[in-house]
Design an enzyme around this catalytic site. Structure first.
Site, mmCIF file in Angstrom:
data_model
loop_
_atom_site.group_PDB
_atom_site.id
_atom_site.type_symbol
_atom_site.label_atom_id
_atom_site.label_comp_id
_atom_site.label_asym_id
_atom_site.label_seq_id
_atom_site.Cartn_x
_atom_site.Cartn_y
_atom_site.Cartn_z
ATOM 1 N N TYR A 179 0.830 -1.216 0.000
ATOM 2 C CA TYR A 179 0.000 0.000 0.000
ATOM 3 C C TYR A 179 0.862 1.263 0.000
ATOM 4 N N GLU A 220 -8.243 -6.901 5.280
ATOM 5 C CA GLU A 220 -7.374 -7.966 4.746
ATOM 6 C C GLU A 220 -6.648 -8.693 5.879
ATOM 7 N N TYR A 250 -13.851 -18.569 -3.895
ATOM 8 C CA TYR A 250 -12.903 -18.891 -4.968
ATOM 9 C C TYR A 250 -11.495 -19.001 -4.404
ATOM 10 N N SER A 295 -13.616 -20.263 -8.889
ATOM 11 C CA SER A 295 -14.553 -20.665 -7.837
ATOM 12 C C SER A 295 -14.386 -22.154 -7.578
ATOM 13 N N GLY A 341 -20.300 -19.849 -15.432
ATOM 14 C CA GLY A 341 -20.813 -19.284 -14.163
ATOM 15 C C GLY A 341 -21.524 -20.307 -13.300
ATOM 16 N N LEU A 342 -21.562 -21.556 -13.743
ATOM 17 C CA LEU A 342 -22.251 -22.584 -12.939
ATOM 18 C C LEU A 342 -21.406 -23.107 -11.777
ATOM 19 N N THR A 343 -20.127 -22.738 -11.716
ATOM 20 C CA THR A 343 -19.266 -23.377 -10.705
ATOM 21 C C THR A 343 -19.732 -23.123 -9.261
ATOM 22 N N PRO A 344 -20.081 -21.889 -8.867
ATOM 23 C CA PRO A 344 -20.557 -21.714 -7.481
ATOM 24 C C PRO A 344 -21.855 -22.487 -7.225
ATOM 25 N N VAL A 359 -19.277 -11.640 -10.158
ATOM 26 C CA VAL A 359 -18.748 -11.267 -11.476
ATOM 27 C C VAL A 359 -17.413 -11.988 -11.650
HETATM 28 C C1 LIG Z 1 -14.307 -14.479 -8.376
HETATM 29 C C2 LIG Z 1 -13.993 -15.138 -9.696
HETATM 30 C C3 LIG Z 1 -14.299 -16.471 -9.909
HETATM 31 C C4 LIG Z 1 -14.036 -17.082 -11.129
HETATM 32 N N1 LIG Z 1 -14.360 -18.395 -11.306
HETATM 33 C C5 LIG Z 1 -14.093 -18.998 -12.484
HETATM 34 C C6 LIG Z 1 -14.423 -20.381 -12.692
HETATM 35 O O1 LIG Z 1 -14.945 -21.058 -11.794
HETATM 36 N N2 LIG Z 1 -14.111 -20.938 -13.887
HETATM 37 C C7 LIG Z 1 -13.530 -20.208 -14.903
HETATM 38 O O2 LIG Z 1 -13.277 -20.779 -15.974
HETATM 39 N N3 LIG Z 1 -13.247 -18.902 -14.733
HETATM 40 C C8 LIG Z 1 -13.485 -18.290 -13.555
HETATM 41 N N4 LIG Z 1 -13.157 -16.970 -13.382
HETATM 42 C C9 LIG Z 1 -12.463 -16.249 -14.490
HETATM 43 C C10 LIG Z 1 -10.948 -16.474 -14.392
HETATM 44 O O3 LIG Z 1 -10.453 -15.888 -13.214
HETATM 45 C C11 LIG Z 1 -10.182 -15.855 -15.561
HETATM 46 O O4 LIG Z 1 -10.570 -14.521 -15.716
HETATM 47 C C12 LIG Z 1 -10.392 -16.611 -16.855
HETATM 48 O O5 LIG Z 1 -9.946 -17.952 -16.723
HETATM 49 C C13 LIG Z 1 -9.604 -15.937 -17.996
HETATM 50 O O6 LIG Z 1 -8.259 -15.854 -17.625
HETATM 51 P P1 LIG Z 1 -7.094 -16.045 -18.705
HETATM 52 O O7 LIG Z 1 -5.814 -15.721 -18.043
HETATM 53 O O8 LIG Z 1 -7.217 -17.328 -19.408
HETATM 54 O O9 LIG Z 1 -7.463 -14.912 -19.758
HETATM 55 P P2 LIG Z 1 -6.813 -13.400 -19.818
HETATM 56 O O10 LIG Z 1 -5.387 -13.559 -20.247
HETATM 57 O O11 LIG Z 1 -7.099 -12.812 -18.527
HETATM 58 O O12 LIG Z 1 -7.627 -12.810 -20.988
HETATM 59 C C14 LIG Z 1 -8.949 -12.336 -20.790
HETATM 60 C C15 LIG Z 1 -9.461 -11.745 -22.093
HETATM 61 O O13 LIG Z 1 -8.680 -10.606 -22.432
HETATM 62 C C16 LIG Z 1 -8.379 -10.648 -23.810
HETATM 63 N N5 LIG Z 1 -7.103 -9.912 -24.080
HETATM 64 C C17 LIG Z 1 -5.915 -10.097 -23.460
HETATM 65 N N6 LIG Z 1 -4.980 -9.254 -23.978
HETATM 66 C C18 LIG Z 1 -5.596 -8.540 -24.931
HETATM 67 C C19 LIG Z 1 -5.187 -7.520 -25.848
HETATM 68 N N7 LIG Z 1 -3.941 -7.076 -25.849
HETATM 69 N N8 LIG Z 1 -6.117 -7.027 -26.694
HETATM 70 C C20 LIG Z 1 -7.392 -7.475 -26.693
HETATM 71 N N9 LIG Z 1 -7.836 -8.436 -25.868
HETATM 72 C C21 LIG Z 1 -6.965 -8.962 -25.003
HETATM 73 C C22 LIG Z 1 -8.231 -12.136 -24.122
HETATM 74 O O14 LIG Z 1 -8.416 -12.389 -25.505
HETATM 75 C C23 LIG Z 1 -9.368 -12.701 -23.284
HETATM 76 O O15 LIG Z 1 -10.569 -12.670 -23.989
HETATM 77 C C24 LIG Z 1 -13.428 -16.341 -12.172
HETATM 78 C C25 LIG Z 1 -13.106 -14.986 -11.956
HETATM 79 C C26 LIG Z 1 -13.377 -14.396 -10.739
HETATM 80 C C27 LIG Z 1 -13.012 -12.949 -10.535
HETATM 81 C C1 HEM Z 2 -6.294 2.148 -1.348
HETATM 82 C C2 HEM Z 2 -5.646 1.346 -2.171
HETATM 83 C C3 HEM Z 2 -6.307 0.417 -3.154
HETATM 84 C C4 HEM Z 2 -7.532 0.483 -3.737
HETATM 85 C C5 HEM Z 2 -8.603 1.541 -3.554
HETATM 86 C C6 HEM Z 2 -7.664 -0.674 -4.600
HETATM 87 C C7 HEM Z 2 -8.789 -0.958 -5.362
HETATM 88 C C8 HEM Z 2 -8.957 -2.082 -6.112
HETATM 89 C C9 HEM Z 2 -10.165 -2.420 -6.847
HETATM 90 C C10 HEM Z 2 -11.421 -1.574 -6.898
HETATM 91 C C11 HEM Z 2 -9.955 -3.609 -7.455
HETATM 92 C C12 HEM Z 2 -10.962 -4.393 -8.324
HETATM 93 C C13 HEM Z 2 -11.688 -5.380 -7.426
HETATM 94 C C14 HEM Z 2 -12.673 -6.246 -8.181
HETATM 95 O O1 HEM Z 2 -13.799 -5.799 -8.401
HETATM 96 O O2 HEM Z 2 -12.322 -7.351 -8.548
HETATM 97 C C15 HEM Z 2 -8.616 -4.034 -7.119
HETATM 98 C C16 HEM Z 2 -8.028 -5.182 -7.595
HETATM 99 C C17 HEM Z 2 -6.691 -5.415 -7.500
HETATM 100 N N1 HEM Z 2 -5.781 -4.730 -6.719
HETATM 101 FE FE1 HEM Z 2 -6.161 -3.133 -5.555
HETATM 102 N N2 HEM Z 2 -6.527 -1.406 -4.531
HETATM 103 C C18 HEM Z 2 -5.663 -0.781 -3.678
HETATM 104 C C19 HEM Z 2 -4.405 -1.213 -3.321
HETATM 105 C C20 HEM Z 2 -3.757 -2.237 -3.948
HETATM 106 C C21 HEM Z 2 -2.398 -2.624 -3.677
HETATM 107 C C22 HEM Z 2 -1.525 -2.014 -2.598
HETATM 108 C C23 HEM Z 2 -2.096 -3.637 -4.542
HETATM 109 C C24 HEM Z 2 -0.777 -4.379 -4.679
HETATM 110 C C25 HEM Z 2 0.304 -3.813 -5.086
HETATM 111 C C26 HEM Z 2 -3.275 -3.904 -5.334
HETATM 112 C C27 HEM Z 2 -3.380 -4.882 -6.311
HETATM 113 C C28 HEM Z 2 -4.561 -5.258 -6.921
HETATM 114 C C29 HEM Z 2 -4.660 -6.344 -7.883
HETATM 115 C C30 HEM Z 2 -3.500 -7.189 -8.378
HETATM 116 C C31 HEM Z 2 -6.009 -6.451 -8.227
HETATM 117 C C32 HEM Z 2 -6.657 -7.479 -9.192
HETATM 118 C C33 HEM Z 2 -7.015 -6.873 -10.491
HETATM 119 C C34 HEM Z 2 -5.877 -6.791 -11.473
HETATM 120 O O3 HEM Z 2 -4.939 -7.569 -11.381
HETATM 121 O O4 HEM Z 2 -5.966 -5.961 -12.384
HETATM 122 N N3 HEM Z 2 -4.244 -3.044 -4.938
HETATM 123 N N4 HEM Z 2 -8.042 -3.100 -6.297
#
Ligand SMILES: Cc1cc2nc3c(=O)[nH]c(=O)nc-3n(C[C@H](O)[C@H](O)[C@H](O)COP(=O)(O)OP(=O)(O)OC[C@H]3O[C@@H](n4cnc5c(N)ncnc54)[C@H](O)[C@@H]3O)c2cc1C
Ligand code: HEM
Length: 403
Positions: free
Chosen positions: A97, A139, A191, A210, A278-281, A395
């Site tokens: 942070y 956290e 998850y 999940s 989205g059926l996993t949960p 989501v």
């Molecule tokens: C709480 C939670 C629970 C989840 N549970 C599940 C689950 O049970 N099962 C499951 O399968 N998934 C689940 N997911 C989704 C999962 O976490 C991943 O987001 C998913 O697997 C995609 O990740 P990835 O690394 O394969 O794709 P990513 O690399 O993250 O890519 C995502 C998308 O971005 C696009 N992209 C990347 N780079 C570019 C670029 N330069 N230009 C244009 N497009 C781009 C890719 O084409 C792709 O369509 C969950 C997510 C959350 C937040």
């Molecule tokens: C006050 C400080 C911070 C705020 C307000 C903040 C806010 C957020 C929010 C809104 C999300 C999206 C959550 C969701 O809907 O999934 C997120 C995700 C995330 N945050 Fe933070 N965050 C803070 C600090 C940090 C710090 C200190 C780190 C680590 C260096 C961090 C790393 C991440 C990562 C890795 C994600 C996942 C999304 C991604 O990888 O793009 N955050 N945070």
């Protein structure tokens, strides 16, 4: 609470910060990753590349400033919980942070220039740290409950004991702790984060999955859809590695279970609505209830492209045996051949019609699927009189639904 003097300064500078949000966010990430390239392994690179929710962090600070200065009445508890659970699953530390705060506030100064007097900088610093402290405290509690050792890592090695190709695009991994230790409990809807090393020294990426199995079982299970790039976009980084490179006997690095959204509600009738992966949960919720509360009235509504694309469908007849009050309604875009021996289900052709979703009085609802699908279903259920607080949703990406 924000001090009175800072509140006035923040309120006065909020419009300028909002107007330059994109520039500030861009500058912030560039500075931070230049100074701390190791953070590229924690942040989601695809979200960075697509710009999707890249702004989430900075936007949250601005929205919180609006909240503190009385400009918004959004309830912050659920937002803080969502962020804290996500952060905990990524192993975010209090020290990080300081890094984020420093680069975010410097980026504000660089973009707004002379407008950022020492007084303005101090006021925004106060906003950042009020929010940061809320998150750090939440956290810390989550780490304690998950028994993460103080100053220790969230990551633990899990061995793949089974790999099941559920459909051409979906694979399940059944996992056991590699150290032979106990399997932690979880609530259906929670998850785990999975950290994988990318090929050719491209570092690490983390995604959430999940848990799709029964809490209390001897193993965990995750069920992963392979994300293919369309229209020139690259294939999903982590799902492709999991599909192409992870076999029985390999290990995966997993976080403890986190997630603030329960898929089982608090007793009474339950309506589970899902689409695609989205059926996993919902599958975890059904397995849990079959073992712990078999008389519970449950309606499962699921939408998919076709029966053959509907992952884990083979488990539904067995779950119906364990849950005599489980009704199943399926919408397949292409319903031809969608029936399954032993499954009592109504099957419709086409897209889900929210008006036709079976709704028991007082039902607790859990939604999970693509955002437009959830927005459609949630809108329909709200119109049919379901109170907002009875509709939980997950989501599979950053963000929340907007009213
Ligand atoms: C709480 C939670 C629970 C989840 N549970 C599940 C689950 O049970 N099962 C499951 O399968 N998934 C689940 N997911 C989704 C999962 O976490 C991943 O987001 C998913 O697997 C995609 O990740 P990835 O690394 O394969 O794709 P990513 O690399 O993250 O890519 C995502 C998308 O971005 C696009 N992209 C990347 N780079 C570019 C670029 N330069 N230009 C244009 N497009 C781009 C890719 O084409 C792709 O369509 C969950 C997510 C959350 C937040
Ligand atoms: C006050 C400080 C911070 C705020 C307000 C903040 C806010 C957020 C929010 C809104 C999300 C999206 C959550 C969701 O809907 O999934 C997120 C995700 C995330 N945050 Fe933070 N965050 C803070 C600090 C940090 C710090 C200190 C780190 C680590 C260096 C961090 C790393 C991440 C990562 C890795 C994600 C996942 C999304 C991604 O990888 O793009 N955050 N945070």
């Amino acid at each position: 609470m924000l001090s009175e003097s800072s509140a006035a300064v923040v309120a006065a500078t909020l419009p300028a910060v909002q107007a330059h949000g994109e520039a500030i966010t861009g500058r912030f990430y560039q500075r931070m990753f230049d100074a701390h390239p190791e953070l590229l392994n924690i942040f989601n690179r695809s979200n960075q590349a697509t710009g999707q929710q890249k702004a989430a962090l900075a936007a949250a600070v601005v929205a919180y400033a609006e909240h503190l200065t009385g400009g918004s009445s959004v309830p912050w508890g659920p937002i803080l919980d969502r962020i804290a659970h996500k952060h905990a699953s990524l192993g975010i530390t209090a020290t990080q942070y300081t890094i984020v705060g420093r680069h975010l506030l410097t980026a504000v100064g660089e973009v707004l220039g002379d407008a950022v007097t020492p007084e303005v900088a101090a006021a925004w610093d106060e906003v950042y740290w009020l929010l940061a402290c809320e998150l750090i405290a939440r956290e810390a509690r989550l780490y304690t409950v998950a028994e993460v050792p103080e100053n220790g890592s969230v990551w633990r090695e899990w061995r793949v004991v089974e790999r099941t190709q559920e459909t051409p695009d979906v694979v399940s991994f059944t996992l056991a702790p590699a150290d032979g230790g106990p399997v932690p409990g979880f609530t259906p809807g929670q998850y785990v984060s999975v950290a994988v090393n990318l090929d050719a020294g491209r570092g690490q990426q983390i995604r959430q999955y999940s848990l799709s199995g029964r809490p209390g079982a001897a193993h965990w299970r995750i069920t992963v859809k392979r994300v293919r790039g369309t229209a020139g976009a690259p294939d999903g980084l982590v799902s492709t590695v999991l599909h192409e490179q992870v076999a029985v006997g390999d290990t995966l690095r997993l976080s403890p279970p986190f997630g603030e959204v329960s898929a089982i509600g608090d007793g009474g009738p339950l309506l589970l609505v899902s689409a695609g992966i989205g059926l996993t949960p919902a599958m975890s919720a059904l397995a849990h209830l079959a073992a712990s509360d078999p008389e519970r009235p449950v309606a499962l509504v699921h939408a998919d492209r076709a029966g053959a694309a509907h992952a884990l469908r083979d488990e539904l007849p067995g779950l119906q045996e364990g849950l005599p009050n489980l009704s199943v309604r399926l919408w397949y875009e292409d319903a031809a051949g969608g029936e399954l021996a032993g499954l009592k289900a109504e099957i419709d052709d086409g897209l889900v019609d929210p008006e036709l979703i079976p709704l028991a009085p007082g039902a607790h609802v859990h939604l999970c699927g693509p955002v437009p699908f959830m927005a459609l279903v949630r809108g329909g259920l709200l119109r049919r009189g379901v109170p907002t607080e009875r509709i939980a949703y997950e989501v599979f990406g950053p963000g929340m639904l907007r009213d």
